[in-house]
Enzyme design. Structure first.
Site, short mmCIF file in Angstrom:
data_model
loop_
_atom_site.label_atom_id
_atom_site.label_comp_id
_atom_site.label_asym_id
_atom_site.label_seq_id
_atom_site.Cartn_x
_atom_site.Cartn_y
_atom_site.Cartn_z
N GLN A 191 -22.35 -0.49 -12.40
CA GLN A 191 -23.60 0.27 -12.60
C GLN A 191 -23.50 1.20 -13.82
OE1 GLN A 191 -22.13 -0.23 -9.63
NE2 GLN A 191 -23.54 -0.03 -7.88
N ASP A 217 -24.88 9.96 -2.49
CA ASP A 217 -25.58 9.12 -1.53
C ASP A 217 -25.76 9.81 -0.20
OD1 ASP A 217 -24.12 7.21 -3.56
OD2 ASP A 217 -25.88 6.17 -2.75
N LYS A 239 -20.49 6.69 -5.21
CA LYS A 239 -19.89 5.41 -5.57
C LYS A 239 -18.36 5.46 -5.58
CE LYS A 239 -21.70 2.54 -5.94
NZ LYS A 239 -21.98 1.67 -4.82
C1 LIG Z 1 -29.16 9.13 -7.44
S1 LIG Z 1 -28.31 8.29 -6.20
C2 LIG Z 1 -27.26 7.33 -7.14
C3 LIG Z 1 -26.04 6.88 -6.40
O1 LIG Z 1 -26.28 5.62 -5.74
C4 LIG Z 1 -25.35 4.69 -6.26
O2 LIG Z 1 -24.94 3.74 -5.32
P1 LIG Z 1 -25.58 2.24 -5.36
O3 LIG Z 1 -25.65 1.84 -6.81
O4 LIG Z 1 -24.60 1.43 -4.54
O5 LIG Z 1 -26.92 2.37 -4.70
C5 LIG Z 1 -24.20 5.53 -6.71
O6 LIG Z 1 -23.42 5.99 -5.63
C6 LIG Z 1 -24.94 6.65 -7.39
O7 LIG Z 1 -24.22 7.82 -7.64
#
Ligand SMILES: CSC[C@H]1O[C@H](OP(=O)(O)O)[C@H](O)[C@@H]1O
Length: 353
Positions: A202, A243, A254
């Site tokens: 990401q 999260d 993450k």
């Molecule tokens: C602003 S919340 C973003 C947060 O969510 C991501 O997880 P994922 O990509 O698995 O939904 C990641 O933990 C980010 O920090």
């Protein structure tokens, strides 16, 4: 700043438009979603991802899925609402915003159903209004987090990020990236170091994509470079999303975040978490109580269709880890800044509207 909107409602309110984030950075493709199965799959496969964006998608999704149905009675409508809510809630366990949004839609649903003048149409109208309110509040939240967060930054800084907590994780400027966007607009000279964030990348696929698109100086790092660049003095601050934040300030984010936070402590670098108050979960006392999503091992050894590990080999693929509050310099919310977060400061911050 015109960041990409990852989730919106079609102009005729008949379907969700989701930017398919599994195709980024190479393809910008929007999905039209109007079934619960397709929405569940989109959340599960991270076509829409990031705690706030997942919450908004679920809120809009409840309306879009229910408006298509014809119910024999309000009782039948209530049964379907409960079934739909449980189904969407089972898509991913860690990001609390999914449950926060679904619970908020349920409160509105029940309120609408108990009115003497309730009809299916009036209930649907209420669900649409609530989902739009959640979207609008999310956009305002991003700006507010940006303004509070920017008070912690100076004009010339090296900033490390982990994963993506930008416009693609929300409906606006993001959370962790919000201060960076606002500062950039005001002439701040940030050098952002984006950890690629294995296994789903990401950071390189989404954060670098967002920042590069608007001209913000961004350098992609392999996750195992974090210690070296901190030691080299390239990093003046670290800012990440969240999260789920437990009542004592322990923060699920993450996978890899806790390692970056521990390194930051070692190198004397401030470590910030940026998150809306909707990401706090006072029902969860400590970080160890947060359910961590375990994902398919193929994401690690066959990511993006390139096999990098033997078929059938054991793989451990937790999608998140928990950073203890003692490693967090401050949590930035839309209401302000919680320095040295602990149960007392978190509770007090959340009580002060
Ligand atoms: C602003 S919340 C973003 C947060 O969510 C991501 O997880 P994922 O990509 O698995 O939904 C990641 O933990 C980010 O920090």
């Amino acid at each position: 700043m015109n960041t990409m909107l990852p989730v919106t409602l079609h102009s005729d309110a008949t379907k969700l438009l989701l930017l398919d984030q599994t195709e980024l950075p190479t393809i910008e493709k929007f999905l039209e979603i109007d079934t619960r199965e397709d929405l569940y799959e989109a959340i599960k496969k991270l076509r829409v991802r990031g705690a706030p964006a997942i919450g908004v998608a679920a809120a809009y999704g409840v309306y879009v899925c229910m408006r298509k149905e014809t119910y024999a009675s309000l009782d039948e409508m209530q049964k379907d609402f409960s079934s739909l809510k449980s189904y969407l809630a089972s898509s991913r366990p860690t990001a609390v915003n999914l449950f926060w949004a679904l619970n908020r839609m349920e409160v509105r649903f029940i309120t609408e159903c108990t009115l003497k003048t309730s009809t299916q149409d009036s209930v649907l109208t209420g669900l649409l209004a609530e989902s739009k309110a959640i979207f609008d509040e999310d956009q305002k939240m991003s700006i507010a987090i940006g303004k509070h967060g920017l008070t912690l930054f100076s004009k010339h800084m090296g900033i490390m990020t982990h994963c993506n907590a930008g416009g693609l994780a929300t409906t606006g400027y993001g959370t962790a990236l919000a201060p960076i966007y606002l500062g950039f607009e005001q002439g701040y000279d940030f050098k952002v170091y984006a950890n690629e964030t294995r296994p789903l990348l990401q950071g390189s696929r989404l954060t670098a994509y967002e920042l590069n698109k608007v001209g913000i100086d961004v350098t992609v790092l392999c996750d195992n470079m974090a210690s070296l660049v901190m030691k080299q003095g390239k990093i003046d601050a670290i800012i990440v999303g969240a999260d789920r934040i437990a009542a004592n300030g322990d923060t699920a984010n993450k996978i890899g975040t806790s390692g970056v936070a521990i390194l930051a402590k070692e190198y004397g670098i401030p470590f910030y978490v940026a998150a809306p108050t909707s990401t706090f979960d006072l029902e969860t006392a400590i970080g160890d109580d947060i359910e961590i999503e375990i994902r398919d091992g193929e994401e690690v050894i066959n990511g993006f269709g390139k096999r990098t590990g033997p078929e059938g080999v054991k793989v451990y693929n937790p999608a998140f880890d928990v950073t203890a509050s003692k490693y967090i310099t401050a949590i930035i919310t839309e209401r302000g800044i919680i320095t040295h977060p602990d149960r007392e400061s978190v509770t007090s911050h959340l009580k002060n509207k």
